[in-house]
Design a protein around this motif. Structure first.
Motif, mmCIF file in Angstrom:
data_model
loop_
_atom_site.group_PDB
_atom_site.id
_atom_site.type_symbol
_atom_site.label_atom_id
_atom_site.label_comp_id
_atom_site.label_asym_id
_atom_site.label_seq_id
_atom_site.Cartn_x
_atom_site.Cartn_y
_atom_site.Cartn_z
ATOM 1 N N ASN A 57 -48.868 -4.288 18.488
ATOM 2 C CA ASN A 57 -48.369 -3.145 17.711
ATOM 3 C C ASN A 57 -47.428 -3.651 16.616
ATOM 4 O O ASN A 57 -47.063 -4.830 16.603
ATOM 5 C CB ASN A 57 -47.651 -2.129 18.633
ATOM 6 C CG ASN A 57 -46.526 -2.765 19.414
ATOM 7 O OD1 ASN A 57 -45.503 -3.159 18.848
ATOM 8 N ND2 ASN A 57 -46.718 -2.913 20.723
ATOM 9 N N GLY A 58 -47.028 -2.736 15.750
ATOM 10 C CA GLY A 58 -46.195 -3.121 14.612
ATOM 11 C C GLY A 58 -44.778 -3.509 15.000
ATOM 12 O O GLY A 58 -44.127 -4.296 14.299
ATOM 13 N N LEU A 62 -42.879 -7.286 14.321
ATOM 14 C CA LEU A 62 -41.531 -7.545 13.802
ATOM 15 C C LEU A 62 -40.742 -8.439 14.759
ATOM 16 O O LEU A 62 -40.059 -9.377 14.338
ATOM 17 C CB LEU A 62 -40.788 -6.218 13.593
ATOM 18 C CG LEU A 62 -41.302 -5.291 12.475
ATOM 19 C CD1 LEU A 62 -40.721 -3.890 12.634
ATOM 20 C CD2 LEU A 62 -40.963 -5.853 11.101
ATOM 21 N N THR A 83 -35.459 4.564 7.624
ATOM 22 C CA THR A 83 -36.712 3.937 8.064
ATOM 23 C C THR A 83 -37.035 4.402 9.481
ATOM 24 O O THR A 83 -36.254 5.113 10.096
ATOM 25 C CB THR A 83 -36.606 2.396 8.022
ATOM 26 O OG1 THR A 83 -37.866 1.809 8.438
ATOM 27 C CG2 THR A 83 -35.516 1.858 8.940
ATOM 28 N N SER A 87 -37.637 -0.825 12.791
ATOM 29 C CA SER A 87 -37.119 -1.809 11.821
ATOM 30 C C SER A 87 -35.742 -2.330 12.217
ATOM 31 O O SER A 87 -35.385 -3.460 11.877
ATOM 32 C CB SER A 87 -37.029 -1.193 10.422
ATOM 33 O OG SER A 87 -38.171 -0.455 10.104
ATOM 34 N N ASP A 162 -41.555 -5.508 6.259
ATOM 35 C CA ASP A 162 -42.099 -4.567 7.235
ATOM 36 C C ASP A 162 -43.077 -3.653 6.500
ATOM 37 O O ASP A 162 -42.697 -2.625 5.944
ATOM 38 C CB ASP A 162 -40.966 -3.764 7.893
ATOM 39 C CG ASP A 162 -41.481 -2.723 8.890
ATOM 40 O OD1 ASP A 162 -42.713 -2.566 9.014
ATOM 41 O OD2 ASP A 162 -40.639 -2.052 9.529
ATOM 42 N N ALA A 164 -45.492 -1.884 7.762
ATOM 43 C CA ALA A 164 -46.165 -0.961 8.689
ATOM 44 C C ALA A 164 -46.740 0.239 7.943
ATOM 45 O O ALA A 164 -47.815 0.736 8.276
ATOM 46 C CB ALA A 164 -45.194 -0.498 9.769
ATOM 47 N N LYS A 191 -51.035 5.355 10.432
ATOM 48 C CA LYS A 191 -50.638 4.485 9.314
ATOM 49 C C LYS A 191 -51.785 4.411 8.299
ATOM 50 O O LYS A 191 -52.905 4.800 8.615
ATOM 51 C CB LYS A 191 -50.308 3.079 9.829
ATOM 52 C CG LYS A 191 -49.303 3.035 10.955
ATOM 53 C CD LYS A 191 -47.875 3.243 10.500
ATOM 54 C CE LYS A 191 -46.987 3.266 11.725
ATOM 55 N NZ LYS A 191 -45.580 3.331 11.472
HETATM 56 C C1 LIG Z 1 -44.699 2.586 12.546
HETATM 57 C C2 LIG Z 1 -43.662 1.669 12.064
HETATM 58 C C3 LIG Z 1 -43.300 0.526 12.797
HETATM 59 C C4 LIG Z 1 -43.778 0.239 14.179
HETATM 60 O O1 LIG Z 1 -45.151 0.199 14.353
HETATM 61 P P1 LIG Z 1 -45.769 0.467 15.824
HETATM 62 O O2 LIG Z 1 -47.168 -0.034 15.669
HETATM 63 O O3 LIG Z 1 -45.696 1.930 16.059
HETATM 64 O O4 LIG Z 1 -45.003 -0.307 16.802
HETATM 65 C C5 LIG Z 1 -42.364 -0.330 12.242
HETATM 66 N N1 LIG Z 1 -41.819 -0.079 11.054
HETATM 67 C C6 LIG Z 1 -42.122 1.010 10.321
HETATM 68 C C7 LIG Z 1 -41.479 1.212 8.996
HETATM 69 C C8 LIG Z 1 -43.058 1.932 10.815
HETATM 70 O O5 LIG Z 1 -43.337 3.018 10.106
#
Ligand SMILES: *Cc1c(COP(=O)(O)O)cnc(C)c1O
Length: 376
Positions: A57-58, A62, A83, A87, A162, A164, A191
């Motif tokens: 996952n995002g 990070l 944000t 983050s 970041d 995402a 996203k």
């Molecule tokens: C969605 C998002 C994340 C986290 O992504 P996940 O896949 O939901 O863990 C991190 N940073 C920003 C700015 C996001 O919008």
């Protein structure tokens, strides 16, 4: 009307997506199947970086960057106050201190003056070591990465982009997720490029870091899975998600980013002068994760949201609370850094339905409803 129409997207891509998912089920190569490596190659090529490593996952993406750089207790990492929670969360997670800085009210991205002031303040205080900047590409628009890189260079900081929400965006024709020393994205369904569950990716041009990242994703593996040379994570992209994403990336490249930009132009034409519409600076290109307008105060914003709801139009408040006021950061000192713009934005922003499949009638319906409410 849908806020982000994933059902419509699935209907358009159904044949290819179904085929891709069934192939994974038939082959039973659920973890680290060939589709994952293929998709990583496609991503690296599209973004224009040497290495792409997918993960779960995002947020993990990070965290993996923080772990790769060995960011730890006593380190300061600069994060925009406006944000998504991740983050900043990932900074505390590795024991370091997030320092929240204000954003620009036109672009919603990190304000470079606020950033430099904060870096100086931390250096003067002398308690923490400035280490990195999390440059968030909010709502699809890349952060001012040229300026951020200059500040990073001046103070010897690493840049973590970041992306995402920024995947598909550009500065001077160069793709988002290519600007950080390490960059990351998320494939959360809503996203710009979303999968059918959770997913993420890490990008870098650095060969050494790429090896560390690959190792961290699989329990800190060495030469193989049962040789563990560091403490890592279990963070992989499922084969089925990679298969779905490959189909979606094709549509994303061919028309989705183009079409969502057409929607943005129509919104700006219909709403410009009536509300504050988002600003895309010259030479920047957004992938429009969100289309976020600003109203004059909280009462108007909340009233508009209620009025839209009455007409069956979904809208969202991204984000209702500044990071530095989140209860989770109660114990985190913010060194007297003002985040007044963020505080105002949290009261005045509203994100409207936005996706590549939004039709002209729907765009008009939203714009009419906004105008109707504001003319009352
Ligand atoms: C969605 C998002 C994340 C986290 O992504 P996940 O896949 O939901 O863990 C991190 N940073 C920003 C700015 C996001 O919008």
């Amino acid at each position: 009307m849908q806020f982000r129409d994933l059902k419509q997207q699935y209907q358009v891509l159904k044949k290819d997506i179904d085929e891709a998912m069934i192939k994974v089920a038939t082959d039973c190569n659920f973890i680290s199947g060939a589709q994952v490596a293929e998709f990583e190659k496609e991503l690296a090529e599209y973004v224009g970086v040497k290495h792409c490593i997918t993960c779960a996952n995002g947020t993990d993406a990070l965290s993996i960057a923080m772990m790769t750089w060995g960011i730890k207790e006593g380190d300061a990492v600069f994060v925009p106050d406006f944000t998504f929670f991740s983050s900043g969360e990932i900074v505390s997670h590795c024991g370091a201190t997030p320092v929240f800085v204000d954003v620009n009210s036109d672009t919603y991205n990190i304000d470079c003056d606020s950033l430099e002031t904060a870096v100086k303040k931390i250096l003067e205080e002398g308690k923490l070591k400035p280490k990195a900047i999390v440059a968030v590409d909010l709502f699809g628009l890349p952060a001012n990465l040229e300026k951020i890189r200059q500040i990073a260079q001046k103070y010897g900081l690493l840049v973590l982009e970041d992306g995402a929400q920024g995947f598909g965006g550009e500065i001077n024709g160069r793709k988002a997720c290519s600007f950080g020393d390490i960059s990351t994205t998320s494939f959360f369904p809503a996203k710009p490029l979303g999968c059918y569950g959770d997913g993420g990716a890490v990008f870098t041009d650095n060969d050494e870091w790429a090896e560390v990242i690959k190792s961290i994703c699989v329990h800190g593996k060495g030469t193989m899975k049962y040789d563990n040379i560091r403490i890592g994570l279990n963070s992989r992209l499922d084969t089925i998600q990679a298969a779905v994403l490959s189909v979606k990336l094709k549509a994303f490249k061919e028309y989705e980013v183009r079409d969502v930009n057409k929607v943005a132009i129509r919104y700006a034409e219909l709403l410009g002068g009536i509300v504050k519409t988002p600003v895309v600076p010259e030479n920047f290109y957004s992938s429009w994760a969100q289309y976020t307008i600003q109203l004059k105060d909280k009462e108007t914003r909340d009233g508009l949201q209620a009025a839209l709801k009455e007409e069956g139009i979904p809208s969202m408040v991204y984000y209702p609370k500044p990071m530095h006021l989140q209860r989770a950061f109660d114990e985190t000192e913010n060194f007297g850094i003002s985040c007044a713009v963020t505080e105002k934005l949290c009261d005045t922003v509203l994100s409207l339905p936005m996706h590549p499949y939004l039709r002209e009638e729907e765009i008009r319906q939203v714009a009419e409803a906004v105008k109707k409410y504001l003319s009352k």
